[in-house]
Design an enzyme around this catalytic site. Structure first.
Site, short mmCIF file in Angstrom:
data_model
loop_
_atom_site.label_atom_id
_atom_site.label_comp_id
_atom_site.label_asym_id
_atom_site.label_seq_id
_atom_site.Cartn_x
_atom_site.Cartn_y
_atom_site.Cartn_z
N ASP A 62 0.82 -1.20 0.00
CA ASP A 62 0.00 0.00 0.00
C ASP A 62 0.86 1.26 0.00
OD1 ASP A 62 -2.87 0.79 0.42
OD2 ASP A 62 -2.05 1.76 2.20
N GLU B 38 1.79 -0.41 -5.00
CA GLU B 38 0.79 0.62 -5.31
C GLU B 38 1.55 1.94 -5.31
OE1 GLU B 38 -3.28 2.79 -3.79
OE2 GLU B 38 -1.64 2.40 -2.42
C1 GLC Z 1 -4.33 2.81 -0.59
C2 GLC Z 1 -5.53 1.90 -0.50
C3 GLC Z 1 -6.72 2.73 -0.10
C4 GLC Z 1 -6.44 3.35 1.26
C5 GLC Z 1 -5.14 4.14 1.25
C6 GLC Z 1 -4.68 4.46 2.63
O1 GLC Z 1 -4.44 3.74 -1.59
O2 GLC Z 1 -5.72 1.25 -1.70
O3 GLC Z 1 -7.90 2.00 -0.06
O4 GLC Z 1 -7.49 4.20 1.64
O5 GLC Z 1 -4.10 3.41 0.65
O6 GLC Z 1 -4.18 3.30 3.23
#
Ligand code: GLC
Length: 582
Positions: free
Chosen positions: A231, A307
């Site tokens: 994440d 991500e």
């Molecule tokens: C990422 C996740 C999202 C979350 C954010 C904070 O972008 O995919 O759902 O709200 O991180 O952890």
């Protein structure tokens, strides 16, 4: 100006590493895998409390095997106060009782592995929950203590320290800073939170924090997970001094894309546009090298997927160099408009950028943070990531057009070489739920923007399994943490299973053919002769053509292996994809 020059120097210091390009690719499973994202709260609920759980998932795994995916990625199921649906973790080494127990996780893993499905967990290292014991200890400890140094505490400005340390704004709206109250009741320091105030950012410059996460990774690797989706993998290091920053008006909240559109006069290369001081900082790469080494201690090919919302793709490729992560979500592809030329360009750029560092490209159209692509591809007004669509949104999509385009887009995606991600429910053609009542909303974005942005709940509604069962078979009680639309029976899995032409059957056929013809490990050669409005390529023995133009495209004679709509009379209509044995 100074800032720009500094940034150029930083990039140059990375260039020699980028230049150590490895073009050879390996045979790790994840290079060509189709990975299915499970959002545990909305997949299957075994207890009937209205929230999905791990035993519910385990019971439904055979359906995913039948669908034909290679792996599942589970959004967070760790202990959490659930302020951001589990992306606010209070204990990384336990399962939240809402979802079950560690024994339930072990059972899920064993069942999945027994079916030949790999399991990827979702690691959330940028921030913890404010209920995490580390943060509670930091609050109780004095300023300047080692406990406080695990997070991003700073003194406020002004004589009383009541002005925030800088002007940064949270991704979810409002300021990125929250002031704490000292144990004696006096106002204290401020802490940084890129997301909700219940999600304090960790200080990744602190070696203690790095050590803790090595332990957490090993905890799950020892249990047998096949890797991690990571994440906010672009947010963990902040620019020294935390300088003020105001993003351009059109900037995407997670970074990347539009952040790079605000090129200063005379600057044409987006690579030298300064990133926001909290996204895409070069210091993150050292962290990934450490994680890479931990995974390498384990047998089998464990995967790390980033991500990382960074632009351009050549910069994102830095996250997947041979000694860092394995792959990164291709958000540039996800957000490319439904037009032939930009699609061809982003596909080519993706393959060039990722193969330049020896990594596979990934392809993705939907996830739990974006408007489902069966709706997004037919929107007629801008809808920036995170804003969502709700009852009062402008430019709402025509559902039929959206589904037609989604089927064509997925058929195109699943023929591309590399690894693809599928988000639960897209195989049913689920649209975004655009009519959720305000009172049902749960996304912090909705609350922190005072209802200005609907947020992401519309793509998170529990999915339908059986048309005639309570909650469409999500559970047996009929409860659902977000209300399900009353007209989802036709989308239910059992309404589509075995029905020729259904979206579920289209996905099954595409996945089976992809495996049979090795498309994931293949290579792409552009095919000419279909006009400017088509995306056409060969992958091994298969010719893939998508028509995005207003007029039908004539098809060559050949055996049609797959088509996203029925093909009539040798012509490919608008918004249709076909696979032909070449
Ligand atoms: C990422 C996740 C999202 C979350 C954010 C904070 O972008 O995919 O759902 O709200 O991180 O952890």
């Amino acid at each position: 100006m100074e800032c720009r020059i500094l940034f150029r120097m930083t990039l140059e210091s990375e260039l020699p590493e980028t230049a150590t390009v490895v073009t050879a690719t390996g045979d790790e499973w994840w290079r060509s895998a189709v990975i299915y994202q499970i959002y545990p709260r909305s997949f299957a609920d075994s207890t009937g409390d209205g929230v999905g759980d791990l035993p519910g998932i385990t019971k439904r795994l055979p359906a995913l095997k039948q669908l034909g995916v290679d792996a599942i990625w589970l959004s967070p199921f760790f202990r959490s106060p659930q302020k951001d649906a589990g992306y606010d973790v209070s204990d990384y080494c336990d399962v939240d009782p809402l979802f079950g127990t560690l024994a339930d996780f072990d059972a899920l893993l064993e069942t999945a592995h027994g079916l030949g499905l790999r399991v990827i967990a979702d690691m959330v290292p940028n921030h913890t929950s404010d209920q995490h014991e580390w943060f509670q200890a930091a609050l109780a400890a004095p300023e300047g203590s080692p406990e406080r140094d695990r997070y991003m505490f700073r003194d406020g400005k002004g004589p009383n320290g009541d002005i925030m340390p800088n002007n940064w704004e949270s991704v979810f709206g409002g300021p990125m800073w929250e002031r704490v109250t000292n144990p004696d009741g006096t106002p204290g320091q401020w802490y940084l939170h890129i997301f909700d105030k219940s999600q304090p950012d960790l200080n990744w410059e602190n070696p203690w924090v790095r050590e803790q996460f090595f332990g957490i990774l090993r905890f799950w690797l020892d249990r047998g997970v096949d890797g991690f989706r990571v994440d906010v993998a672009h947010g963990m290091i902040k620019e020294a001094g935390l300088p003020d920053y105001t993003p351009p008006a059109e900037a995407a909240s997670m970074g990347g894309a539009a952040a790079a559109t605000d090129l200063a006069p005379g600057i044409t290369d987006p690579e030298i546009v300064p990133d926001p001081p909290y996204w895409g900082q070069p210091g993150v790469h050292e962290i990934w090298r450490g994680w890479h080494d931990v995974l390498a201690e384990y047998e089998g090919d464990r995967v790390l997927c980033a991500e990382a919302w960074v632009d351009p793709l050549t910069k994102m490729a830095l996250w997947v160099r041979p000694d860092e992560m394995s792959q990164a979500f291709n958000f540039a592809y996800m957000f490319t408009e439904w037009e032939a030329e930009p699609l061809r360009d982003v596909i080519q750029e993706s393959i060039d950028a990722f193969s330049g560092v020896g990594a596979p490209s990934t392809w993705v159209l939907s996830n739990h943070d974006v408007v489902r692509h069966a709706s997004r591809l037919a929107l007629t007004a801008d809808s920036p990531q995170g804003a969502g669509i709700g009852p009062k949104s402008l430019g709402k999509p025509d559902p039929e057009l959206g589904l037609k385009r989604a089927r064509a887009a997925t058929s195109l995606m699943l023929a591309l070489p590399g690894s693809s991600y599928i988000y639960q429910g897209e195989e049913l053609g689920l649209p975004e739920d655009m009519e959720l009542p305000d009172a049902a909303r749960q996304d912090p974005t909705w609350f922190r923007t005072g209802g200005e942005k609907y947020g992401r709940d519309g793509c998170r509604v529990p999915i339908p399994w059986e048309a005639d069962k309570p909650a469409y078979g999500f559970n047996t009680s009929g409860k659902s943490w977000l209300p399900q639309p009353v007209d989802w029976d036709s989308y239910a899995r059992d309404s589509q299973d075995g029905v020729p032409g259904s979206t579920l059957e289209l996905y099954k056929s595409a996945l089976a053919l992809r495996a049979e013809h090795g498309l994931g490990t293949g290579s792409l050669v552009w095919a000419d002769g279909f006009g400017a409005n088509a995306v056409a390529f060969r992958n091994g023995g298969i010719l893939v053509v998508t028509n995005l133009g207003p007029v039908a495209v004539e098809l060559p004679v050949g055996e049609i292996l797959l088509s996203s709509q029925p093909i009539v009379g040798g012509a490919l209509e608008t918004d249709v994809t076909v696979w032909i044995r070449a």
